[in-house]
Design a protein around this motif. Structure first.
Motif, PDB file in Angstrom:
ATOM      1  N   UNK A  79       0.863  -1.176   0.000  1.00 25.83           N
ATOM      2  CA  UNK A  79       0.000   0.000   0.000  1.00 25.83           C
ATOM      3  C   UNK A  79       0.896   1.222   0.000  1.00 25.83           C
ATOM      4  N   UNK A  80       0.636   2.156   0.893  1.00 26.10           N
ATOM      5  CA  UNK A  80       1.343   3.430   0.950  1.00 26.10           C
ATOM      6  C   UNK A  80       2.856   3.250   0.815  1.00 26.10           C
ATOM      7  N   UNK A  81       3.424   3.832  -0.240  1.00 22.07           N
ATOM      8  CA  UNK A  81       4.868   3.788  -0.439  1.00 22.07           C
ATOM      9  C   UNK A  81       5.431   2.399  -0.661  1.00 22.07           C
ATOM     10  N   UNK A  82       4.581   1.451  -1.038  1.00 19.84           N
ATOM     11  CA  UNK A  82       5.040   0.082  -1.274  1.00 19.84           C
ATOM     12  C   UNK A  82       5.194  -0.742  -0.008  1.00 19.84           C
ATOM     13  N   UNK A  83       4.905  -0.154   1.164  1.00 17.92           N
ATOM     14  CA  UNK A  83       4.992  -0.908   2.413  1.00 17.92           C
ATOM     15  C   UNK A  83       3.924  -2.007   2.437  1.00 17.92           C
ATOM     16  N   UNK A  84       4.241  -3.110   3.085  1.00 18.37           N
ATOM     17  CA  UNK A  84       3.253  -4.168   3.259  1.00 18.37           C
ATOM     18  C   UNK A  84       2.401  -3.866   4.483  1.00 18.37           C
ATOM     19  N   UNK A  85       1.090  -3.857   4.269  1.00 20.59           N
ATOM     20  CA  UNK A  85       0.134  -3.609   5.342  1.00 20.59           C
ATOM     21  C   UNK A  85      -0.698  -4.863   5.561  1.00 20.59           C
ATOM     22  N   UNK A  86      -1.078  -5.132   6.818  1.00 18.77           N
ATOM     23  CA  UNK A  86      -1.961  -6.271   7.092  1.00 18.77           C
ATOM     24  C   UNK A  86      -3.421  -5.896   6.786  1.00 18.77           C
ATOM     25  N   UNK A  87      -4.061  -6.726   5.986  1.00 21.97           N
ATOM     26  CA  UNK A  87      -5.468  -6.543   5.637  1.00 21.97           C
ATOM     27  C   UNK A  87      -6.219  -7.801   6.063  1.00 21.97           C
ATOM     28  N   UNK A  88      -7.400  -7.621   6.651  1.00 26.28           N
ATOM     29  CA  UNK A  88      -8.220  -8.757   7.077  1.00 26.28           C
ATOM     30  C   UNK A  88      -9.344  -8.954   6.067  1.00 26.28           C
ATOM     31  N   UNK A  89      -9.380 -10.119   5.460  1.00 30.86           N
ATOM     32  CA  UNK A  89     -10.444 -10.462   4.524  1.00 30.86           C
ATOM     33  C   UNK A  89     -11.509 -11.277   5.257  1.00 30.86           C
ATOM     34  N   UNK A  90     -12.049 -10.677   6.297  1.00 30.90           N
ATOM     35  CA  UNK A  90     -13.094 -11.282   7.123  1.00 30.90           C
ATOM     36  C   UNK A  90     -13.543 -10.205   8.101  1.00 30.90           C
ATOM     37  N   UNK A  91     -14.562 -10.520   8.882  1.00 30.51           N
ATOM     38  CA  UNK A  91     -14.947  -9.619   9.968  1.00 30.51           C
ATOM     39  C   UNK A  91     -13.872  -9.699  11.050  1.00 30.51           C
ATOM     40  N   UNK A  92     -13.787  -8.647  11.857  1.00 29.63           N
ATOM     41  CA  UNK A  92     -12.860  -8.632  12.985  1.00 29.63           C
ATOM     42  C   UNK A  92     -13.637  -9.003  14.251  1.00 29.63           C
ATOM     43  N   UNK A  93     -13.403 -10.207  14.788  1.00 33.28           N
ATOM     44  CA  UNK A  93     -14.100 -10.590  16.015  1.00 33.28           C
ATOM     45  C   UNK A  93     -13.423  -9.976  17.240  1.00 33.28           C
ATOM     46  N   UNK A  94     -14.218  -9.629  18.228  1.00 37.52           N
ATOM     47  CA  UNK A  94     -13.675  -9.082  19.472  1.00 37.52           C
ATOM     48  C   UNK A  94     -12.703 -10.073  20.105  1.00 37.52           C
ATOM     49  N   UNK A  95     -12.895 -11.358  19.857  1.00 36.82           N
ATOM     50  CA  UNK A  95     -12.010 -12.391  20.419  1.00 36.82           C
ATOM     51  C   UNK A  95     -10.579 -12.291  19.887  1.00 36.82           C
ATOM     52  N   UNK A  96     -10.375 -11.599  18.761  1.00 41.27           N
ATOM     53  CA  UNK A  96      -9.029 -11.406  18.207  1.00 41.27           C
ATOM     54  C   UNK A  96      -8.395 -10.110  18.692  1.00 41.27           C
ATOM     55  N   UNK A  97      -9.129  -9.326  19.484  1.00 41.89           N
ATOM     56  CA  UNK A  97      -8.634  -8.048  19.986  1.00 41.89           C
ATOM     57  C   UNK A  97      -8.018  -8.262  21.369  1.00 41.89           C
ATOM     58  N   UNK A  98      -6.722  -8.013  21.466  1.00 40.38           N
ATOM     59  CA  UNK A  98      -5.990  -8.231  22.718  1.00 40.38           C
ATOM     60  C   UNK A  98      -6.210  -7.100  23.712  1.00 40.38           C
ATOM     61  N   UNK A  99      -6.359  -5.887  23.209  1.00 42.32           N
ATOM     62  CA  UNK A  99      -6.537  -4.706  24.059  1.00 42.32           C
ATOM     63  C   UNK A  99      -7.130  -3.610  23.193  1.00 42.32           C
TER      64      UNK A  99
END
Length: 117
Positions: A79-99
């Protein structure tokens, strides 16, 4: 090549944070829905993301996302400037949120990352 981070960060507006808490899942911000994936940033990318895409907005929140929980739904894409960014191809569940918590900066303007309570 450097090691892939195990966590990434999602910037959320107050209503989006409330929706994640209430529904235990986040389906995406308008830009995420338009692009077909949920945009995340690594710690190193976070300040630039906030300054570029959320300038002038108040009442923002940060969610620390455990990428391992999401498995194959996470794709690292240029993405921006050719940097690799993490993209989620799904919903984000609260169970994956650490804080999560309100976006804060210290006296030097550095972002204070949320810590699990």
């Amino acid at each position: 090549m450097s090691e892939t981070p195990q966590v990434a960060y999602k910037v959320l507006t107050a209503p989006q944070m409330a929706q994640l808490e209430a529904d235990a899942v986040f389906k995406g911000a308008p830009v995420d829905l338009a692009d077909g994936y949920i945009h995340l940033s690594t710690e190193a990318q976070l300040a630039e993301t906030i300054d570029k895409h959320f300038a002038g907005q108040d009442d923002l929140h940060l969610a620390t996302v455990d990428l391992a929980v999401l498995g194959d739904a996470v794709k690292w894409e240029p993405s921006r400037g050719g940097q690799l960014f993490p993209h989620i191809y799904a919903d984000l569940p609260l169970s994956a949120v650490l804080a999560y918590g309100p976006l804060r900066r210290d006296e030097q303007g550095a972002i204070v990352l949320p810590v699990a309570s």
